[in-house]
Design a protein around this motif. Structure first.
Motif, short mmCIF file in Angstrom:
data_model
loop_
_atom_site.label_atom_id
_atom_site.label_comp_id
_atom_site.label_asym_id
_atom_site.label_seq_id
_atom_site.Cartn_x
_atom_site.Cartn_y
_atom_site.Cartn_z
N ARG A 51 1.00 -1.11 -0.08
CA ARG A 51 0.06 -0.08 0.05
C ARG A 51 0.72 1.23 -0.09
N ALA A 52 0.41 2.44 -0.38
CA ALA A 52 1.27 3.64 -0.50
C ALA A 52 1.89 3.95 0.83
N GLU A 53 0.96 3.68 2.13
CA GLU A 53 1.34 4.05 3.21
C GLU A 53 2.33 3.16 3.73
N ASP A 54 2.79 2.01 3.10
CA ASP A 54 3.88 1.27 3.72
C ASP A 54 5.05 1.84 3.39
N GLY A 55 5.21 2.94 2.35
CA GLY A 55 6.42 3.74 2.09
C GLY A 55 6.61 4.96 2.95
N PHE A 56 5.87 5.11 4.07
CA PHE A 56 5.88 6.59 4.61
C PHE A 56 7.30 6.30 5.18
N GLY A 57 7.89 7.52 5.20
CA GLY A 57 9.10 7.70 6.13
C GLY A 57 10.52 7.27 5.36
N MET A 58 10.04 6.72 4.30
CA MET A 58 11.42 6.28 3.41
C MET A 58 12.36 7.23 2.89
N LEU A 59 11.63 8.32 2.49
CA LEU A 59 12.21 9.32 1.66
C LEU A 59 12.08 10.60 2.68
N VAL A 60 13.22 11.00 2.63
CA VAL A 60 13.19 12.35 4.02
C VAL A 60 13.91 13.43 3.14
N CYS A 61 13.21 14.39 3.51
CA CYS A 61 13.56 15.74 3.06
C CYS A 61 14.09 16.74 4.25
N ASN A 62 15.41 17.19 4.17
CA ASN A 62 15.91 17.76 5.17
C ASN A 62 15.73 19.39 4.93
N LEU A 69 4.06 16.67 -1.52
CA LEU A 69 4.55 15.59 -2.33
C LEU A 69 4.62 16.31 -3.91
N ALA A 70 3.93 17.38 -4.03
CA ALA A 70 4.08 17.96 -5.24
C ALA A 70 5.42 18.65 -5.77
N ASP A 71 6.05 19.28 -4.47
CA ASP A 71 7.32 19.83 -4.66
C ASP A 71 8.43 18.60 -4.63
N PHE A 72 8.31 17.66 -4.55
CA PHE A 72 9.43 16.55 -4.50
C PHE A 72 9.70 15.80 -5.97
N ASP A 73 10.96 16.15 -6.21
CA ASP A 73 11.30 15.57 -7.34
C ASP A 73 12.06 14.08 -7.13
N VAL A 74 11.48 12.87 -7.58
CA VAL A 74 12.05 11.64 -7.10
C VAL A 74 13.43 11.46 -7.81
N ALA A 75 13.43 11.74 -9.37
CA ALA A 75 14.59 11.45 -9.95
C ALA A 75 15.72 12.42 -9.42
N GLN A 76 15.43 13.74 -8.95
CA GLN A 76 16.56 14.36 -8.78
C GLN A 76 17.00 13.96 -7.11
N ALA A 77 16.05 13.61 -6.36
CA ALA A 77 16.62 12.91 -5.09
C ALA A 77 17.58 11.76 -5.20
N MET A 78 17.01 10.78 -6.27
CA MET A 78 17.97 9.60 -6.43
C MET A 78 19.17 10.08 -7.18
N ARG A 79 19.33 10.95 -7.63
CA ARG A 79 20.73 11.56 -8.48
C ARG A 79 21.68 12.03 -7.22
N GLU A 80 20.81 12.86 -6.45
CA GLU A 80 21.58 13.47 -5.33
C GLU A 80 22.19 12.27 -4.24
N GLY A 81 21.26 11.34 -4.12
CA GLY A 81 21.42 10.23 -3.22
C GLY A 81 22.63 9.18 -3.74
N ALA A 82 22.70 9.19 -5.04
CA ALA A 82 23.78 8.41 -5.59
C ALA A 82 25.00 9.18 -5.53
N ASN A 83 25.01 10.65 -5.77
CA ASN A 83 26.15 11.27 -5.50
C ASN A 83 26.83 11.51 -4.26
N ASP A 84 26.03 11.21 -3.13
CA ASP A 84 26.14 11.19 -1.52
C ASP A 84 26.94 9.77 -1.25
N ARG A 85 26.59 8.90 -2.26
CA ARG A 85 27.24 7.37 -1.89
C ARG A 85 28.29 7.39 -2.57
N ALA A 86 28.59 8.10 -3.53
CA ALA A 86 29.96 8.06 -4.56
C ALA A 86 31.22 8.60 -3.63
#
Length: 86
Positions: A51-62, A69-86
């Motif tokens: 269910r959609a609510e099962d993913g609650f809290g998985m993505l965090v915006c500091n 949710l309309a302000d959130f760009d999933v693709a951008q967050a994934m790119r930033e996360g990948a850069n943080d891990r590199a």
């Protein structure tokens, strides 16, 4: 009896009719064991519908301020996360 072909990677496709009857969906796990020249496969666990609510809290915006949710760009967050891990 259905016959399938083993790929060069050792993979086989479980026929759709069998997958449906056993409830095998992407992500399901199978246990294999060998008995003589016979391979046995058993569905280890089946995934429950999510269910959609099962993913609650998985993505965090500091970032400060109220966010929606309309302000959130999933693709951008994934790119930033990948850069943080590199």
């Amino acid at each position: 009896m259905l016959t399938v072909t083993v790929s060069h990677k050792g993979q086989v496709v479980i026929p759709a009719d069998i997958r449906r009857k056993l409830g095998i969906t992407p992500g399901c796990q199978l246990d294999f064991h060998l008995e003589g020249h016979v391979i046995h496969a058993e569905v280890k666990r089946q995934l429950a519908p999510t269910r959609a609510e099962d993913g609650f809290g998985m993505l965090v915006c500091n970032k400060p301020g109220k966010r929606s949710l309309a302000d959130f760009d999933v693709a951008q967050a994934m790119r930033e996360g990948a850069n943080d891990r590199a």
